[in-house]
Design a protein around this motif. Structure first.
Motif, mmCIF file in Angstrom:
data_model
loop_
_atom_site.group_PDB
_atom_site.id
_atom_site.type_symbol
_atom_site.label_atom_id
_atom_site.label_comp_id
_atom_site.label_asym_id
_atom_site.label_seq_id
_atom_site.Cartn_x
_atom_site.Cartn_y
_atom_site.Cartn_z
ATOM 1 N N ASN A 137 0.831 -1.211 0.000
ATOM 2 C CA ASN A 137 0.000 0.000 0.000
ATOM 3 C C ASN A 137 0.862 1.255 0.000
ATOM 4 N N ALA A 138 1.959 1.211 0.763
ATOM 5 C CA ALA A 138 2.870 2.360 0.813
ATOM 6 C C ALA A 138 3.534 2.587 -0.540
ATOM 7 N N LYS A 139 3.843 1.496 -1.244
ATOM 8 C CA LYS A 139 4.457 1.617 -2.575
ATOM 9 C C LYS A 139 3.509 2.300 -3.554
ATOM 10 N N LYS A 140 2.214 1.959 -3.468
ATOM 11 C CA LYS A 140 1.227 2.621 -4.335
ATOM 12 C C LYS A 140 1.184 4.120 -4.030
ATOM 13 N N SER A 141 1.179 4.448 -2.734
ATOM 14 C CA SER A 141 1.165 5.846 -2.331
ATOM 15 C C SER A 141 2.441 6.550 -2.780
ATOM 16 N N PHE A 142 3.577 5.853 -2.652
ATOM 17 C CA PHE A 142 4.862 6.418 -3.063
ATOM 18 C C PHE A 142 4.862 6.735 -4.555
ATOM 19 N N ASP A 143 4.382 5.801 -5.364
ATOM 20 C CA ASP A 143 4.367 6.005 -6.819
ATOM 21 C C ASP A 143 3.485 7.194 -7.194
ATOM 22 N N GLN A 144 2.348 7.321 -6.510
ATOM 23 C CA GLN A 144 1.445 8.432 -6.796
ATOM 24 C C GLN A 144 2.079 9.765 -6.390
ATOM 25 N N LEU A 145 2.690 9.786 -5.209
ATOM 26 C CA LEU A 145 3.351 11.000 -4.738
ATOM 27 C C LEU A 145 4.530 11.377 -5.635
#
Length: 233
Positions: A137-145
């Motif tokens: 989930n953090a990786k998805k957020s990281f990619d979006q950010l």
């Protein structure tokens, strides 16, 4: 333009470039991006540690299982010995029973430890699944950010490149020795150059002795004893 004026002009443009770079780094989106990155790295480290712990538990479980097998074999051997050659005295009976009791106690202790290991392994595997999910989930957020930050900083990076180019153009006219000193001092304090103002270093407002003032006015390179900046007239 004399050598000190060229240095001062370069510092002005260099400081503008640094201010733009600092603004990019202070971006809330960048800070969130770095926080997400650190979270992912922490979860990766945690996951690796869990894997190592589980592997160690599995190895320990195998060792204990082998020890239980040996203890049961010893117990079986005692039983066979009892059947083949029953003890003749009370002391012999007591000694044999003591051996049997030790074997059974050892087996029980091993079984308790295996039960504990199984529970801890199950708990670690559950934790491992949660850690993997959190990291994903953090990786998805990281990619979006990251996408947001790249879009947000695109124009600012263009401004930074333009400003760096301005500074570089002036840098060509700065005395190489002064420029080297400038870069050395900048590693410790910024801005690295200060004006002489009313007999003081404008960087730290320290009053300077007359001998130092004379050296500065004569064009000598002087560093402030208090803040370490180069002082120019």
């Amino acid at each position: 333009m004399d050598k000190f004026e060229a240095l001062w002009a370069y510092q002005e443009e260099d400081m503008k470039a640094d201010a733009i770079a600092a603004a990019i780094k202070r971006s809330p989106t960048r800070q969130k991006l770095e926080k997400a990155r650190d979270f992912i790295l922490d979860r990766q480290k945690q996951y690796k540690q869990i894997e190592e712990d589980v592997a160690a538990m599995v190895d320990r479980k195998d060792i204990i299982a082998q020890a239980i097998t040996r203890s049961r074999e010893q117990l079986g051997a005692l039983q066979s010995r009892f059947e083949a050659n029953p003890p003749q005295t009370a002391e012999d009976v007591k000694a044999l029973l003591a051996e049997v009791s030790r074997c059974r106690d050892t087996i029980r202790q091993y079984e308790v430890e295996i039960s504990r290991i199984v529970k801890e392994t199950d708990a670690n595997e559950k934790l491992s699944r949660n850690v993997r999910l959190e990291a994903a989930n953090a990786k998805k957020s990281f990619d979006q950010l990251k996408t947001e930050y790249e879009e947000e900083s695109k124009s600012k990076k263009g401004d930074l490149e333009t400003q760096r180019a301005k500074a570089k153009e002036i840098m060509a006219s700065v005395d190489p020795a002064l420029l080297e000193e400038y870069e050395t001092i900048k590693k410790h304090i910024s801005p690295p150059v200060a004006r002489l103002t009313h007999g003081q270093c404008a960087g730290c407002n320290t009053s300077l002795p007359s001998a130092i003032l004379s050296k500065i006015k004569s064009g000598a390179l002087v560093e402030c004893e208090t803040c370490g900046r180069m002082i120019i007239p």
